[in-house]
Motif scaffolding. Structure first.
Motif, PDB file in Angstrom:
ATOM      1  N   GLU A   1       0.831  -1.207   0.000  1.00  0.00           N
ATOM      2  CA  GLU A   1       0.000   0.000   0.000  1.00  0.00           C
ATOM      3  C   GLU A   1       0.870   1.264   0.000  1.00  0.00           C
ATOM      4  O   GLU A   1       1.809   1.384   0.780  1.00  0.00           O
ATOM      5  N   GLY A   2       0.571   2.168  -0.924  1.00  0.00           N
ATOM      6  CA  GLY A   2       1.254   3.454  -0.970  1.00  0.00           C
ATOM      7  C   GLY A   2       2.594   3.445  -1.691  1.00  0.00           C
ATOM      8  O   GLY A   2       3.297   4.447  -1.678  1.00  0.00           O
ATOM      9  N   SER A   3       2.960   2.325  -2.330  1.00  0.00           N
ATOM     10  CA  SER A   3       4.223   2.312  -3.078  1.00  0.00           C
ATOM     11  C   SER A   3       4.051   1.505  -4.358  1.00  0.00           C
ATOM     12  O   SER A   3       3.069   0.788  -4.541  1.00  0.00           O
ATOM     13  N   GLU A   4       5.025   1.657  -5.247  1.00  0.00           N
ATOM     14  CA  GLU A   4       4.986   0.914  -6.500  1.00  0.00           C
ATOM     15  C   GLU A   4       5.250  -0.565  -6.238  1.00  0.00           C
ATOM     16  O   GLU A   4       5.911  -0.918  -5.270  1.00  0.00           O
ATOM     17  N   ALA A   5       4.754  -1.412  -7.139  1.00  0.00           N
ATOM     18  CA  ALA A   5       4.966  -2.857  -7.010  1.00  0.00           C
ATOM     19  C   ALA A   5       6.459  -3.161  -7.142  1.00  0.00           C
ATOM     20  O   ALA A   5       7.167  -2.563  -7.943  1.00  0.00           O
ATOM     21  N   SER A   6       6.925  -4.103  -6.338  1.00  0.00           N
ATOM     22  CA  SER A   6       8.316  -4.548  -6.442  1.00  0.00           C
ATOM     23  C   SER A   6       8.335  -5.836  -7.250  1.00  0.00           C
ATOM     24  O   SER A   6       7.464  -6.688  -7.106  1.00  0.00           O
ATOM     25  N   ARG A   7       9.318  -5.987  -8.104  1.00  0.00           N
ATOM     26  CA  ARG A   7       9.404  -7.162  -8.974  1.00  0.00           C
ATOM     27  C   ARG A   7      10.772  -7.814  -8.797  1.00  0.00           C
ATOM     28  O   ARG A   7      11.804  -7.175  -8.990  1.00  0.00           O
ATOM     29  N   THR A   8      10.773  -9.087  -8.422  1.00  0.00           N
ATOM     30  CA  THR A   8      12.004  -9.862  -8.276  1.00  0.00           C
ATOM     31  C   THR A   8      12.010 -10.938  -9.350  1.00  0.00           C
ATOM     32  O   THR A   8      11.173 -11.849  -9.328  1.00  0.00           O
ATOM     33  N   GLU A   9      12.916 -10.820 -10.302  1.00  0.00           N
ATOM     34  CA  GLU A   9      13.006 -11.790 -11.395  1.00  0.00           C
ATOM     35  C   GLU A   9      13.504 -13.124 -10.867  1.00  0.00           C
ATOM     36  O   GLU A   9      14.479 -13.182 -10.119  1.00  0.00           O
ATOM     37  N   LEU A  10      12.837 -14.210 -11.249  1.00  0.00           N
ATOM     38  CA  LEU A  10      13.242 -15.544 -10.826  1.00  0.00           C
ATOM     39  C   LEU A  10      13.915 -16.311 -11.966  1.00  0.00           C
ATOM     40  O   LEU A  10      14.885 -17.011 -11.751  1.00  0.00           O
ATOM     41  N   ASP A  11      13.347 -16.218 -13.162  1.00  0.00           N
ATOM     42  CA  ASP A  11      13.862 -16.946 -14.331  1.00  0.00           C
ATOM     43  C   ASP A  11      14.117 -18.415 -14.007  1.00  0.00           C
ATOM     44  O   ASP A  11      15.131 -18.987 -14.396  1.00  0.00           O
ATOM     45  N   TRP A  12      13.199 -19.032 -13.271  1.00  0.00           N
ATOM     46  CA  TRP A  12      13.358 -20.423 -12.884  1.00  0.00           C
ATOM     47  C   TRP A  12      13.402 -21.331 -14.105  1.00  0.00           C
ATOM     48  O   TRP A  12      12.899 -20.995 -15.175  1.00  0.00           O
ATOM     49  N   LYS A  13      13.979 -22.488 -13.920  1.00  0.00           N
ATOM     50  CA  LYS A  13      14.017 -23.509 -14.961  1.00  0.00           C
ATOM     51  C   LYS A  13      13.249 -24.726 -14.464  1.00  0.00           C
ATOM     52  O   LYS A  13      12.979 -24.866 -13.262  1.00  0.00           O
ATOM     53  N   ASP A  14      12.876 -25.611 -15.364  1.00  0.00           N
ATOM     54  CA  ASP A  14      12.167 -26.820 -14.978  1.00  0.00           C
ATOM     55  C   ASP A  14      13.094 -27.720 -14.167  1.00  0.00           C
ATOM     56  O   ASP A  14      14.317 -27.631 -14.273  1.00  0.00           O
ATOM     57  N   SER A  15      12.511 -28.580 -13.359  1.00  0.00           N
ATOM     58  CA  SER A  15      13.284 -29.416 -12.436  1.00  0.00           C
ATOM     59  C   SER A  15      12.998 -30.892 -12.703  1.00  0.00           C
ATOM     60  O   SER A  15      11.855 -31.282 -12.933  1.00  0.00           O
ATOM     61  N   LEU A  16      14.044 -31.699 -12.631  1.00  0.00           N
ATOM     62  CA  LEU A  16      13.927 -33.148 -12.787  1.00  0.00           C
ATOM     63  C   LEU A  16      14.357 -33.805 -11.486  1.00  0.00           C
ATOM     64  O   LEU A  16      15.389 -33.439 -10.915  1.00  0.00           O
ATOM     65  N   GLY A  17      13.565 -34.758 -11.008  1.00  0.00           N
ATOM     66  CA  GLY A  17      13.883 -35.420  -9.746  1.00  0.00           C
ATOM     67  C   GLY A  17      13.772 -36.931  -9.848  1.00  0.00           C
ATOM     68  O   GLY A  17      12.953 -37.465 -10.598  1.00  0.00           O
ATOM     69  N   LEU A  18      14.593 -37.620  -9.082  1.00  0.00           N
ATOM     70  CA  LEU A  18      14.595 -39.079  -8.968  1.00  0.00           C
ATOM     71  C   LEU A  18      14.346 -39.419  -7.506  1.00  0.00           C
ATOM     72  O   LEU A  18      15.019 -38.883  -6.612  1.00  0.00           O
ATOM     73  N   TYR A  19      13.389 -40.304  -7.243  1.00  0.00           N
ATOM     74  CA  TYR A  19      12.995 -40.646  -5.878  1.00  0.00           C
ATOM     75  C   TYR A  19      13.015 -42.170  -5.733  1.00  0.00           C
ATOM     76  O   TYR A  19      12.359 -42.872  -6.497  1.00  0.00           O
ATOM     77  N   LEU A  20      13.781 -42.666  -4.763  1.00  0.00           N
ATOM     78  CA  LEU A  20      13.875 -44.091  -4.479  1.00  0.00           C
ATOM     79  C   LEU A  20      13.347 -44.335  -3.077  1.00  0.00           C
ATOM     80  O   LEU A  20      13.648 -43.562  -2.162  1.00  0.00           O
ATOM     81  N   GLY A  21      12.570 -45.405  -2.898  1.00  0.00           N
ATOM     82  CA  GLY A  21      12.043 -45.664  -1.574  1.00  0.00           C
ATOM     83  C   GLY A  21      11.764 -47.124  -1.347  1.00  0.00           C
ATOM     84  O   GLY A  21      11.657 -47.921  -2.284  1.00  0.00           O
ATOM     85  N   GLY A  22      11.644 -47.481  -0.083  1.00  0.00           N
ATOM     86  CA  GLY A  22      11.316 -48.839   0.290  1.00  0.00           C
ATOM     87  C   GLY A  22      10.474 -48.860   1.546  1.00  0.00           C
ATOM     88  O   GLY A  22      10.550 -47.956   2.380  1.00  0.00           O
TER      89      GLY A  22
END
Length: 191
Positions: free
Chosen positions: A63-84
């Motif tokens: 309120e009362g100020s300009e919007a702040s913008r934080t660039e993320l430029d995220w990339k897609d993520s690949l994950g491997l999950y092992l369980g027992g």
């Protein structure tokens, strides 16, 4: 997308603040195999998360100020999950363990202290469960660690690292017949 709302206090003034944050779409592929008369279950999951399209930037409005913008430029993520899972007492007591490895969505160029660091993220998972009739109780936790050296475009060069511990407890009540229990078919007159 979650709408985040709260207040920011500046010089004893409380100002309304808001931001949106989107969770990525995720594609998963998993395999599981029971062994040793189904007392042991092994699982492997691959996960592809579309972080690039979820949040290009974080935009905060105070309120009362300009919007702040934080660039993320995220990339897609690949994950491997092992369980027992080991059924210590069949249909009653279970022990679980796992390991995960995933690429971070944060690129080196936009690394910052308040976001997950770039690089690989490792997770060690432990859990236990007990079935008490229609009620199941599960306790789980994991330790997550990761990071990499980075030279962000608008930040301080150095080692960006994250360590985290998460614990959870869940209770599930199932109405009706328990899964995996057979019921006798009803007798049909004359059949």
């Amino acid at each position: 997308t979650a709408d985040l709302e709260g207040t920011t206090t500046v010089a004893d003034r409380e100002l309304d603040t808001s931001m949106e944050f989107s969770v990525p779409h995720v594609f998963k592929l998993g395999l599981a195999q029971g062994l040793a008369d189904e007392r042991l279950l092994l699982a492997l999951d691959l996960r592809y998360a579309l972080f690039r399209d979820a949040n290009e930037a974080l935009v905060g409005r105070t309120e009362g100020s300009e919007a702040s913008r934080t660039e993320l430029d995220w990339k897609d993520s690949l994950g491997l999950y092992l369980g027992g899972e080991v059924r210590v007492v069949p249909d009653r007591f279970f022990l679980r363990a796992g390991y995960s490895l995933a690429t971070s969505a944060t690129p080196e160029e936009t690394a910052m202290p308040v976001m997950p660091p770039p690089g690989l993220q490792h997770g060690a998972h432990l859990g236990a469960g007990v079935a008490l009739g229609s009620l199941s109780l599960d306790l789980g936790g994991y330790y997550l660690a990761g990071g990499a050296d980075a030279e962000p475009d608008a930040g301080i060069p150095g080692r960006y690292r994250m360590d985290g511990i998460l614990a959870s407890l869940s209770a599930t009540y199932r109405f009706g017949a328990r899964p995996g229990t057979a019921t006798e078919p009803a007798e049909v007159p004359g059949g």
